[in-house]
Design a protein around this motif. Structure first.
Motif, short mmCIF file in Angstrom:
data_model
loop_
_atom_site.label_atom_id
_atom_site.label_comp_id
_atom_site.label_asym_id
_atom_site.label_seq_id
_atom_site.Cartn_x
_atom_site.Cartn_y
_atom_site.Cartn_z
N GLY A 250 -61.17 -24.09 -75.44
CA GLY A 250 -61.30 -25.21 -76.37
C GLY A 250 -60.12 -25.38 -77.30
N ASN A 251 -59.07 -24.59 -77.09
CA ASN A 251 -57.92 -24.61 -78.00
C ASN A 251 -56.65 -24.31 -77.21
OD1 ASN A 251 -56.34 -24.68 -80.33
ND2 ASN A 251 -56.82 -22.55 -80.86
N THR A 252 -56.32 -25.15 -76.26
CA THR A 252 -55.18 -24.88 -75.38
C THR A 252 -53.85 -24.89 -76.11
OG1 THR A 252 -55.07 -27.23 -74.77
CG2 THR A 252 -56.35 -25.77 -73.34
N ALA A 253 -53.79 -25.52 -77.28
CA ALA A 253 -52.55 -25.53 -78.05
C ALA A 253 -52.16 -24.13 -78.51
CB ALA A 253 -52.68 -26.46 -79.25
N ALA A 254 -53.13 -23.22 -78.54
CA ALA A 254 -52.86 -21.86 -79.01
C ALA A 254 -52.37 -20.94 -77.90
CB ALA A 254 -54.11 -21.27 -79.64
N ILE A 255 -52.37 -21.40 -76.65
CA ILE A 255 -51.88 -20.56 -75.55
C ILE A 255 -50.41 -20.24 -75.81
CG2 ILE A 255 -51.37 -20.46 -73.09
CD1 ILE A 255 -53.77 -22.29 -72.61
N PRO A 256 -50.04 -18.97 -75.85
CA PRO A 256 -48.67 -18.64 -76.24
C PRO A 256 -47.64 -19.01 -75.19
CG PRO A 256 -49.85 -16.66 -75.58
CD PRO A 256 -50.87 -17.77 -75.62
N LEU A 287 -61.62 -18.79 -56.78
CA LEU A 287 -61.65 -18.83 -58.24
C LEU A 287 -63.04 -19.15 -58.76
CD1 LEU A 287 -58.32 -20.72 -58.99
CD2 LEU A 287 -58.92 -18.47 -59.89
N GLY A 288 -63.71 -20.10 -58.13
CA GLY A 288 -64.97 -20.57 -58.70
C GLY A 288 -64.72 -21.38 -59.96
N THR A 289 -65.75 -21.97 -60.52
CA THR A 289 -65.56 -22.85 -61.67
C THR A 289 -65.80 -22.18 -63.01
OG1 THR A 289 -67.86 -23.59 -61.48
CG2 THR A 289 -66.18 -24.88 -60.30
N LYS A 290 -66.29 -20.94 -63.01
CA LYS A 290 -66.57 -20.25 -64.27
C LYS A 290 -65.40 -19.43 -64.79
CE LYS A 290 -70.87 -21.63 -64.30
NZ LYS A 290 -71.35 -22.62 -65.30
N ASP A 291 -64.46 -19.11 -63.92
CA ASP A 291 -63.29 -18.32 -64.27
C ASP A 291 -62.39 -19.14 -65.19
OD1 ASP A 291 -60.75 -16.93 -64.19
OD2 ASP A 291 -61.39 -15.96 -62.33
N ALA A 292 -61.99 -18.57 -66.33
CA ALA A 292 -61.13 -19.31 -67.27
C ALA A 292 -59.79 -19.64 -66.64
CB ALA A 292 -60.94 -18.50 -68.55
N ARG A 293 -59.35 -18.88 -65.65
CA ARG A 293 -58.11 -19.21 -64.96
C ARG A 293 -58.26 -20.53 -64.21
NH1 ARG A 293 -57.70 -13.09 -62.73
NH2 ARG A 293 -59.92 -13.61 -62.46
N TYR A 294 -59.47 -20.83 -63.76
CA TYR A 294 -59.74 -22.14 -63.15
C TYR A 294 -59.84 -23.21 -64.24
CZ TYR A 294 -62.16 -25.93 -60.74
OH TYR A 294 -62.50 -27.16 -60.23
N THR A 295 -60.63 -22.94 -65.24
CA THR A 295 -60.87 -23.93 -66.30
C THR A 295 -59.58 -24.37 -66.97
OG1 THR A 295 -62.99 -22.83 -66.71
CG2 THR A 295 -62.23 -24.39 -68.37
N TRP A 314 -51.64 -26.03 -63.25
CA TRP A 314 -51.40 -26.66 -64.54
C TRP A 314 -50.83 -25.70 -65.58
CZ3 TRP A 314 -51.48 -31.72 -65.69
CH2 TRP A 314 -51.55 -32.12 -67.03
N ARG A 315 -50.75 -24.41 -65.32
CA ARG A 315 -50.42 -23.44 -66.35
C ARG A 315 -49.13 -23.77 -67.08
NH1 ARG A 315 -49.01 -21.10 -70.08
NH2 ARG A 315 -49.07 -18.88 -70.57
N TYR A 316 -48.12 -24.18 -66.36
CA TYR A 316 -46.80 -24.41 -66.96
C TYR A 316 -46.78 -25.62 -67.89
CZ TYR A 316 -46.53 -27.89 -63.24
OH TYR A 316 -46.80 -28.95 -62.41
N LYS A 317 -47.83 -26.42 -67.88
CA LYS A 317 -47.88 -27.61 -68.73
C LYS A 317 -48.17 -27.25 -70.20
CE LYS A 317 -47.47 -31.07 -65.72
NZ LYS A 317 -46.48 -32.16 -65.85
N TYR A 318 -48.64 -26.04 -70.42
CA TYR A 318 -48.96 -25.63 -71.78
C TYR A 318 -47.74 -25.03 -72.48
CZ TYR A 318 -53.84 -25.91 -70.20
OH TYR A 318 -55.04 -26.34 -69.70
#
Length: 451
Positions: A250-256, A287-295, A314-318
């Motif tokens: 809920g706070n992707t801006a905080a991803i370092p 991965l499934g849909t519950k894994d935060a790596r998926y979310t 999408w990881r590099y977009k953060y």
């Protein structure tokens, strides 16, 4: 002998030119002072690079959108379908060129830093050691992409890559054996470790933790699981921080940003910008849909430009990541190496315990359940699956696929369709060894092509 920094751009493997001018150029600083070598080795645009094209070859990637298939450039299309050659006679291999450029810079540093002026002996030794580590990483990438998988029975005769250890532009470009390249990697790392800090000021700089992590990677690829586990343990004794990924949902801006990420031991990134990497359905199911790596790190194709049908990485977009995927050794990787080595030593309980510790940081508490301890063979398969979940999108899966070919139980046959034509990659195929660009062989005939 002074060489202007300007001439660091002269790379024998990319131009075929073996001449340089040994005069100081107006407006260009020569490598004279120790601080010059500090600046040289802090040039992340050259030394932070890893590889890129295996992102297209590995089985995490699958372009099912026909529009994306048609739009793919020829080099990427050839790598995606495992062709015998990826480049025309004049096209460049970005990975090959950038890795050898990094090696040339490192060789300039080892050649001159100890005789540089106005620096302490301790700093000179540290910079010399940093150059060895960067060089070792570049050769780890090269030998794992352009040579056969390490096999103790054939490594002494299998073709590796040209092994350049000085900035001599007249050096032989004949390919050293796989064993020779691996020996150089380990000897460089072991020679460097005592002159480096335990942890770096910035994770783009080498450290003891980075050395131990790279040694763990190297011995894992050599199937020396005892040493791989030892060095993974040593790396983790210095750096063991993990991100609790569910807290960022809920706070992707905080991803370092990767330079501030406590999981990154040694920051290395792919060498070219890749956007909209479509993910294979088998990976998504894993991965499934519950894994935060998926979310967090998987988004529908409509979020990318240009859009596509399916899901992408999408990881590099953060956090200002741009288009660059982190490929350097990390805390999760060291944990997974340790777990794999435990499983291979018939210690399923330790292997699964490590996996559970990692997975607790990847699921919200309500969605988490421990993996059950079964047989060592089951534990090894669980490690393989967890590595795929942890490193998808980075291209590291290609190197895993390649080394798993030595395990009959872990081999996979990969099939994909591109522009209505089917392609198949079988275990231990020669197509697991990237071809060397024809351009470089035409310029330097002593470089022998892969089968």
């Amino acid at each position: 002998m002074k060489r202007a920094i300007y001439f660091l751009m002269v790379i024998v493997l990319t131009t075929g030119c073996r001449k340089y001018v040994e005069i100081d150029q107006i407006g260009n600083r020569v490598l004279k002072y120790t601080k010059d070598y500090r600046a040289l080795l802090d040039n992340s645009s050259v030394l932070e690079g890893g590889f890129g094209l295996p992102i297209y070859s590995n089985d995490d990637t699958r372009f099912m959108d026909t529009t994306r298939q048609v739009a793919m450039i020829d080099i990427n299309r050839n790598a995606y379908s495992w062709q015998a050659q990826y480049w025309s006679d004049t096209q460049s291999d970005v990975d090959w060129e950038k890795l050898y450029k990094a090696i040339y810079v490192c060789n300039e540093a080892t050649d001159g830093v100890m005789a540089s002026e106005n620096g302490t002996d301790a700093l000179k030794k540290q910079l010399y050691a940093e150059a060895l580590v960067h060089r070792a990483y570049a050769y780890w990438c090269l030998v794992n992409i352009y040579a056969k998988q390490y096999d103790s029975t054939t490594a002494a005769s299998d073709l590796g890559v040209p092994l350049l250890l000085t900035p001599d532009l007249y050096a032989s470009l004949k390919r050293a054996s796989v064993a020779t390249v691996y020996n150089q990697i380990t000897s460089d790392l072991l020679a460097a470790v005592n002159d480096l800090p335990a942890l770096p000021d910035y994770n783009t700089r080498p450290s003891k933790a980075a050395v131990y992590a790279l040694l763990a990677r190297t011995y894992l690829c050599k199937r020396d699981f005892s040493n791989a586990r030892t060095y993974a343990d040593q790396a983790l004794s210095l750096q063991s921080g993990l991100l609790n990924l569910p807290t960022y949902v809920g706070n992707t801006a905080a991803i370092p940003y990767r330079l501030a990420d406590p999981e990154v031991i040694f920051s290395k990134i792919n060498t070219y910008g890749y956007t909209g990497i479509q993910l294979d359905t088998a990976l998504l199911n894993l991965l499934g849909t519950k894994d935060a790596r998926y979310t967090l790190f998987v988004k529908p194709g409509g979020n990318f430009y240009p859009t596509f049908v399916g899901y992408g990485y999408w990881r590099y977009k953060y956090s200002q990541e741009g288009n660059y995927f982190c490929q350097g050794p990390s805390v999760p990787e060291m944990m997974l190496i340790k777990a794999e080595c435990a499983a291979r030593a018939d210690d399923a309980a330790t292997a699964i315990g490590i996996l559970n510790t990692l997975r607790q940081q990847r699921f919200a508490a309500a969605d988490y359940a421990d993996l059950a301890t079964g047989t060592a063979a089951d534990a090894l398969k669980s490690v393989v699956a967890e590595r795929r979940r942890e490193f998808f999108g980075t291209g590291l899966r290609w190197i895993d696929q390649k080394r798993y070919n030595k395990d009959a139980a872990l081999q996979v046959t990969v099939t994909r369709t591109l522009n209505h034509q089917d392609y198949t990659l079988t275990p231990n195929s020669n197509r697991y060894v990237f071809p060397i660009g024809t351009k470089y062989i035409l310029l330097n005939p002593e470089i022998e092509q892969n089968p």
